[in-house]
Enzyme design. Structure first.
Site, mmCIF file in Angstrom:
data_model
loop_
_atom_site.group_PDB
_atom_site.id
_atom_site.type_symbol
_atom_site.label_atom_id
_atom_site.label_comp_id
_atom_site.label_asym_id
_atom_site.label_seq_id
_atom_site.Cartn_x
_atom_site.Cartn_y
_atom_site.Cartn_z
ATOM 1 N N ARG A 243 0.838 -1.205 0.000
ATOM 2 C CA ARG A 243 0.000 0.000 0.000
ATOM 3 C C ARG A 243 0.876 1.260 0.000
ATOM 4 O O ARG A 243 0.534 2.255 -0.652
ATOM 5 C CB ARG A 243 -0.928 -0.009 1.218
ATOM 6 C CG ARG A 243 -1.748 1.275 1.353
ATOM 7 C CD ARG A 243 -2.784 1.163 2.444
ATOM 8 N NE ARG A 243 -3.435 2.435 2.697
ATOM 9 C CZ ARG A 243 -4.395 2.612 3.608
ATOM 10 N NH1 ARG A 243 -4.792 1.575 4.352
ATOM 11 N NH2 ARG A 243 -4.955 3.793 3.790
ATOM 12 N N ASN B 152 -10.322 -4.331 -1.562
ATOM 13 C CA ASN B 152 -10.370 -3.148 -2.425
ATOM 14 C C ASN B 152 -9.463 -3.302 -3.639
ATOM 15 O O ASN B 152 -8.551 -4.108 -3.619
ATOM 16 C CB ASN B 152 -9.938 -1.919 -1.612
ATOM 17 C CG ASN B 152 -11.115 -1.279 -0.906
ATOM 18 O OD1 ASN B 152 -12.216 -1.253 -1.426
ATOM 19 N ND2 ASN B 152 -10.879 -0.758 0.295
ATOM 20 N N CYS C 235 -18.766 -1.857 1.017
ATOM 21 C CA CYS C 235 -18.023 -0.712 1.534
ATOM 22 C C CYS C 235 -18.884 -0.078 2.612
ATOM 23 O O CYS C 235 -20.077 0.157 2.397
ATOM 24 C CB CYS C 235 -17.751 0.304 0.431
ATOM 25 S SG CYS C 235 -16.981 1.800 1.068
ATOM 26 N N HIS D 241 -16.947 4.688 -3.623
ATOM 27 C CA HIS D 241 -16.112 5.850 -3.305
ATOM 28 C C HIS D 241 -16.348 7.011 -4.284
ATOM 29 O O HIS D 241 -15.546 7.940 -4.354
ATOM 30 C CB HIS D 241 -14.622 5.477 -3.214
ATOM 31 C CG HIS D 241 -14.329 4.575 -2.043
ATOM 32 N ND1 HIS D 241 -13.055 4.159 -1.719
ATOM 33 C CD2 HIS D 241 -15.137 4.012 -1.101
ATOM 34 C CE1 HIS D 241 -13.100 3.377 -0.645
ATOM 35 N NE2 HIS D 241 -14.360 3.276 -0.250
ATOM 36 N N TYR E 182 -14.777 10.569 -0.488
ATOM 37 C CA TYR E 182 -13.674 10.394 -1.444
ATOM 38 C C TYR E 182 -13.727 11.406 -2.587
ATOM 39 O O TYR E 182 -12.776 11.512 -3.360
ATOM 40 C CB TYR E 182 -13.662 8.964 -1.991
ATOM 41 C CG TYR E 182 -13.028 7.970 -1.027
ATOM 42 C CD1 TYR E 182 -11.736 7.495 -1.230
ATOM 43 C CD2 TYR E 182 -13.707 7.527 0.102
ATOM 44 C CE1 TYR E 182 -11.149 6.589 -0.360
ATOM 45 C CE2 TYR E 182 -13.135 6.631 0.991
ATOM 46 C CZ TYR E 182 -11.856 6.166 0.754
ATOM 47 O OH TYR E 182 -11.272 5.283 1.629
HETATM 48 C C1 G6P Z 1 -12.762 3.444 4.530
HETATM 49 C C2 G6P Z 1 -13.036 2.925 3.139
HETATM 50 C C3 G6P Z 1 -12.303 1.640 2.906
HETATM 51 C C4 G6P Z 1 -10.832 1.864 3.107
HETATM 52 C C5 G6P Z 1 -10.592 2.419 4.501
HETATM 53 C C6 G6P Z 1 -9.135 2.807 4.683
HETATM 54 O O1 G6P Z 1 -13.320 2.581 5.465
HETATM 55 O O2 G6P Z 1 -14.397 2.748 2.919
HETATM 56 O O3 G6P Z 1 -12.570 1.173 1.615
HETATM 57 O O4 G6P Z 1 -10.101 0.674 2.929
HETATM 58 O O5 G6P Z 1 -11.369 3.560 4.746
HETATM 59 O O6 G6P Z 1 -8.911 3.085 6.020
HETATM 60 P P1 G6P Z 1 -7.425 3.084 6.599
HETATM 61 O O7 G6P Z 1 -7.604 3.270 8.044
HETATM 62 O O8 G6P Z 1 -6.832 1.748 6.210
HETATM 63 O O9 G6P Z 1 -6.729 4.212 5.911
HETATM 64 MN MN MN Z 2 -14.648 1.495 1.068
#
Ligand code: G6P
Ligand code: MN
Length: 422
Positions: free
Chosen positions: A90, A141, A162, A192, A245
């Site tokens: 990531r 994702n 989601c 998103h 988003y």
């Molecule tokens: C939200 C989104 C998810 C994403 C996550 C990331 O919940 O809907 O799709 O993966 O945020 O969160 P993080 O804490 O991993 O940055």
């Molecule tokens: Mn999401």
């Protein structure tokens, strides 16, 4: 009934266990087959699940697997929640595009494109190995691209999840001074990239333009997931509610500057907290009545997934916002597009509700995102470099062919161990 959990060593697992406890009576007797490639984290999470279930007298059995086929065999539901390459990958997804002046973003951005290239082959393998007729309930994702690839290229049944809309609706309740209990928004579009023109409180339609006229834009308050100030500013211009988003589309260049000034990626920030998090969860997992940290996933993430499985399994016909085949629900998108839309979820799957066209000010943008997603899905399935480049060139964040080429070349090189199709 058997439910396989693919990625059960994930930091989101404590929330999934809480979600299962929430519906323990409705799922009594279920076997949970927990699978992960990380045997250490898998061990922590299965022990945690067993002890949390035992403490509450929940009738689940938990098995632990590092072989995928054994976990999938006989499962009616395959719940997928994994990230190939983990958070180190990531970090690359987020940082490679940023070097070239583009927000990476692990789901909506070109970073999400690179993640799709890694996620899709794993999902296709799961779809092939799962029992015929099993439902894949997917959080991996980018959920829309992954769902599209499985839906169009395999015979498997898949529903994309989601939980963003839950927290977003709560944020809007706070911004608009409304109670969040009983507030329901019709979020429609793509994962998103959803928009809500209709809002109901206890079933009564609210006048959204009027509410937005009266809204005062607050200062600050941004978290990694939400930016109320920018959302309020956007909504006042658009005349409807945007998904959090949307910040990356409408404030792209400001976000590039902020991310550069910040210096670390979100992946690095999470990586820094994870050892302490797993330590806490591991310590709790050994207790008779564990109370693991809520730092990853919070409450609604796990509950939502379990509620979807219950809706399918118990044929509840419950109204839920999920990612599924459009079938005309949103007039401005192809019938076979994977859209995020309110749907009635029962035994035969989600039945999307007719929502009409996308709002004019974001119709073109949403259609452009769909065009990108379709190309991304095709590239992730075929491993065709030209399609991959077309996908990045179609992405609304990427404004130059050479930038698209640099992101693609560096991304493919950085992730080569996870890209069997290229
Ligand atoms: C939200 C989104 C998810 C994403 C996550 C990331 O919940 O809907 O799709 O993966 O945020 O969160 P993080 O804490 O991993 O940055
Ligand atoms: Mn999401």
């Amino acid at each position: 009934m058997k439910v396989a959990i693919v990625g059960a060593g994930s930091g989101y697992m404590p929330g999934i266990v809480r979600g299962l406890l929430h519906r323990a009576d409705d799922l009594a007797g279920t076997e949970l087959a927990c699978y992960d490639i990380d045997a250490v984290h898998l061990d922590v999470m299965t022990r945690l699940a067993r002890n949390m279930f035992a403490a509450r007298g929940a009738a689940f059995t938990v098995s632990s697997h590092t072989a995928l086929k054994a976990a999938l065999d006989g499962a009616s539901y395959v719940f997928t929640t994994f990230r190939p390459g983990g958070l180190a990958a990531r970090h690359l997804d987020e940082s490679i595009p940023l070097k070239h002046g583009v927000v990476g973003q692990e789901t909506a951005g070109p970073g999400g494109f690179l993640m799709a290239l890694r996620s899709v082959p794993v999902l296709l393998d799961i779809a092939e190995k799962a029992d015929a007729g099993a439902w894949i309930v997917n959080y991996t994702n980018p959920t829309n691209v992954v769902t599209d690839a499985v839906a169009r290229h395999t015979g498997a049944r898949i529903i994309g999840l989601c939980d963003q809309f839950i927290g977003d609706t709560e944020m809007w309740a706070e911004l608009l001074g409304l109670p969040s209990d009983g507030l329901e928004a019709d979020w429609i579009g793509l994962n998103h990239a959803t928009w809500a023109q209709r809002l109901r409180l206890d079933g009564r339609e609210l006048d959204v333009p009027l509410l937005l006229d009266d809204l005062e834009v607050p200062g600050g308050g941004a978290t990694p997931w939400r930016d109320p100030s920018r959302m309020a500013e956007l909504a006042k211009t658009l005349g409807f509610l945007p998904n959090s988003y949307s910040k990356y589309y409408f404030f792209h260049d400001e976000v590039v500057a902020e991310l550069r000034a910040k210096g670390t990626t979100r992946a690095q920030d999470i990586l820094a907290m994870l050892p302490g998090y797993y330590e806490q969860v591991a310590a709790e997992s050994r207790k008779a009545d564990p109370d693991p940290s809520r730092e990853r996933g919070g409450g609604e993430h796990g509950e939502f997934a379990v509620d979807v499985i219950c809706a399918l399994h118990r044929d509840e016909g419950r109204r839920m916002i999920v990612n599924t085949r459009n079938n005309g629900a949103i007039a401005s998108l192809d019938a076979d597009a994977i859209v995020e839309v309110p749907a009635l979820v029962g035994r035969s799957g989600p039945v999307p509700l007719t929502m009409g066209p996308l709002p004019g000010p974001v119709r073109g943008l949403t259609q452009a995102i769909h065009a990108y997603e379709r190309l991304a899905s095709d590239a992730a399935v075929t491993g065709d470099r030209r399609t991959a480049l077309q996908a990045l060139m179609a992405h609304p964040f990427v404004r130059s062919k050479h930038t698209a080429e640099r992101i693609l070349d560096e991304g493919l090189a950085a992730h080569q161990d996870h890209l069997p199709q290229f």
